[in-house]
Scaffold this motif. Structure first.
Motif, mmCIF file in Angstrom:
data_model
loop_
_atom_site.group_PDB
_atom_site.id
_atom_site.type_symbol
_atom_site.label_atom_id
_atom_site.label_comp_id
_atom_site.label_asym_id
_atom_site.label_seq_id
_atom_site.Cartn_x
_atom_site.Cartn_y
_atom_site.Cartn_z
ATOM 1 N N GLY A 53 0.708 -1.157 0.166
ATOM 2 C CA GLY A 53 -0.206 -0.426 0.292
ATOM 3 C C GLY A 53 0.631 1.408 0.080
ATOM 4 O O GLY A 53 0.561 2.315 0.490
ATOM 5 N N VAL A 54 2.071 1.171 -0.541
ATOM 6 C CA VAL A 54 3.109 2.741 -1.207
ATOM 7 C C VAL A 54 3.255 2.796 -2.007
ATOM 8 O O VAL A 54 2.891 1.762 -3.001
ATOM 9 C CB VAL A 54 4.700 2.103 -0.064
ATOM 10 C CG1 VAL A 54 3.990 2.359 1.496
ATOM 11 C CG2 VAL A 54 5.442 1.213 -0.371
ATOM 12 N N GLY A 85 16.218 11.710 1.300
ATOM 13 C CA GLY A 85 15.852 12.555 2.234
ATOM 14 C C GLY A 85 14.791 11.673 3.456
ATOM 15 O O GLY A 85 14.927 10.540 3.108
ATOM 16 N N ARG A 86 13.945 12.190 4.130
ATOM 17 C CA ARG A 86 13.334 11.637 5.284
ATOM 18 C C ARG A 86 12.103 11.112 4.177
ATOM 19 O O ARG A 86 11.882 9.347 4.699
ATOM 20 C CB ARG A 86 12.279 12.647 6.184
ATOM 21 C CG ARG A 86 11.757 11.826 7.584
ATOM 22 C CD ARG A 86 11.010 12.968 8.167
ATOM 23 N NE ARG A 86 10.339 13.776 7.617
ATOM 24 C CZ ARG A 86 9.108 12.761 7.484
ATOM 25 N NH1 ARG A 86 8.944 12.117 8.048
ATOM 26 N NH2 ARG A 86 7.853 13.796 7.108
ATOM 27 N N THR A 87 11.829 11.134 3.351
ATOM 28 C CA THR A 87 10.611 10.648 2.515
ATOM 29 C C THR A 87 10.922 11.062 0.998
ATOM 30 O O THR A 87 10.011 10.132 0.402
ATOM 31 C CB THR A 87 9.220 11.600 2.565
ATOM 32 O OG1 THR A 87 9.432 12.613 2.420
ATOM 33 C CG2 THR A 87 9.134 11.834 3.782
ATOM 34 N N SER A 88 11.663 11.518 0.308
ATOM 35 C CA SER A 88 12.409 11.800 -0.886
ATOM 36 C C SER A 88 13.739 10.689 -1.396
ATOM 37 O O SER A 88 14.282 10.384 -0.109
ATOM 38 C CB SER A 88 12.299 13.326 -0.886
ATOM 39 O OG SER A 88 13.340 13.218 -0.712
ATOM 40 N N TYR A 111 8.050 8.462 -1.133
ATOM 41 C CA TYR A 111 7.820 7.623 -0.633
ATOM 42 C C TYR A 111 6.356 7.983 0.246
ATOM 43 O O TYR A 111 6.696 9.046 1.035
ATOM 44 C CB TYR A 111 8.640 7.105 0.285
ATOM 45 C CG TYR A 111 8.447 5.457 0.332
ATOM 46 C CD1 TYR A 111 8.450 4.833 0.021
ATOM 47 C CD2 TYR A 111 7.646 5.612 2.237
ATOM 48 C CE1 TYR A 111 7.838 3.316 0.564
ATOM 49 C CE2 TYR A 111 7.683 4.093 2.723
ATOM 50 C CZ TYR A 111 7.510 3.024 1.948
ATOM 51 O OH TYR A 111 7.379 1.411 2.359
ATOM 52 N N VAL A 112 5.327 7.751 -0.105
ATOM 53 C CA VAL A 112 3.751 8.147 -0.317
ATOM 54 C C VAL A 112 2.409 6.179 0.597
ATOM 55 O O VAL A 112 3.410 5.515 -0.093
ATOM 56 C CB VAL A 112 3.101 9.136 -1.550
ATOM 57 C CG1 VAL A 112 3.821 10.064 -1.898
ATOM 58 C CG2 VAL A 112 2.536 7.463 -2.415
ATOM 59 N N ASP A 113 1.514 6.975 1.470
ATOM 60 C CA ASP A 113 1.032 6.045 1.704
ATOM 61 C C ASP A 113 -0.478 5.713 0.289
ATOM 62 O O ASP A 113 -1.049 7.197 0.775
ATOM 63 C CB ASP A 113 0.106 6.053 3.828
ATOM 64 C CG ASP A 113 -0.995 5.079 3.776
ATOM 65 O OD1 ASP A 113 -1.741 5.285 2.835
ATOM 66 O OD2 ASP A 113 -0.690 4.899 4.761
ATOM 67 N N MET A 114 -0.101 5.252 -0.215
ATOM 68 C CA MET A 114 -1.683 4.801 -0.883
ATOM 69 C C MET A 114 -2.975 5.021 -0.550
ATOM 70 O O MET A 114 -3.863 5.676 -1.167
ATOM 71 C CB MET A 114 -1.465 3.480 -1.621
ATOM 72 C CG MET A 114 -0.346 3.281 -3.119
ATOM 73 S SD MET A 114 0.756 4.066 -3.993
ATOM 74 C CE MET A 114 -1.234 4.138 -5.288
ATOM 75 N N THR A 115 -3.174 5.365 1.090
ATOM 76 C CA THR A 115 -4.985 4.972 1.093
ATOM 77 C C THR A 115 -4.413 6.685 1.471
ATOM 78 O O THR A 115 -5.643 7.410 0.672
ATOM 79 C CB THR A 115 -4.710 4.225 2.119
ATOM 80 O OG1 THR A 115 -4.566 3.136 2.227
ATOM 81 C CG2 THR A 115 -6.561 4.228 2.836
ATOM 82 N N THR A 116 -3.625 7.095 1.554
ATOM 83 C CA THR A 116 -3.794 8.781 2.400
ATOM 84 C C THR A 116 -3.203 9.959 0.880
ATOM 85 O O THR A 116 -3.266 10.653 0.601
ATOM 86 C CB THR A 116 -2.887 9.557 3.390
ATOM 87 O OG1 THR A 116 -2.016 8.859 3.585
ATOM 88 C CG2 THR A 116 -3.726 8.163 4.465
ATOM 89 N N GLY A 117 -1.690 9.146 0.212
ATOM 90 C CA GLY A 117 -1.563 10.477 -1.034
ATOM 91 C C GLY A 117 -1.329 10.912 -0.745
ATOM 92 O O GLY A 117 -0.002 12.167 -0.700
#
Length: 136
Positions: A53-54, A85-88, A111-117
């Motif tokens: 889910g990511v 980076g932390r998320t990139s 890097y993202v959570d596919m549910t929330t975007g």
């Protein structure tokens, strides 16, 4: 560490002048990123998206097109991680044909959570892999 992947310029990639229509390069770049995640990181997009889910959508693209590519040529893409980076994750992707640079791209993935975007922090195991690749 640099990852390499070859892509043959197909009829579907070309405009009527038989050169690569620039948006098709972005499809090729994305396929190289997908192969890198699968072959080097050990995390294929199917597992990432469907099971975990990511995802890693592209947040930024900067591309210089230095020479045209023509129908039938084989482009050798090289992907080199540049910064985590932390998320990139920032990548440099180049395409060459017979030693001639055809394009240079700087991509930033998030890097993202596919549910929330929404962006989420890289898991420790992925961060460690990226860091090791940056050091190699």
């Amino acid at each position: 560490m640099t990852f390499q992947a070859s892509r043959r310029v197909r009829f579907a990639h070309c405009d009527p002048a038989a050169i690569v229509f620039f948006p098709r390069y972005f499809e090729m770049i994305n396929s190289v990123v997908e192969d890198w995640f699968s072959d080097v990181i050990g995390l294929d997009f199917n597992r990432m998206h469907q099971q975990l889910g990511v995802g890693v959508p592209t947040a930024s693209l900067q591309t210089d097109f230095t020479a045209p590519s023509r129908l039938g040529e084989v482009l050798v893409f090289s992907l080199t991680p540049q910064e985590v980076g932390r998320t990139s994750l920032q990548l440099i992707i180049e395409a060459h044909c017979a030693g001639e640079l055809r394009l240079r791209n700087r991509s930033t993935l998030v890097y993202v959570d596919m549910t929330t975007g929404r962006p989420i922090a890289w898991p420790d195991d992925l961060r460690q892999q990226f860091t090791q690749l940056l050091e190699d």
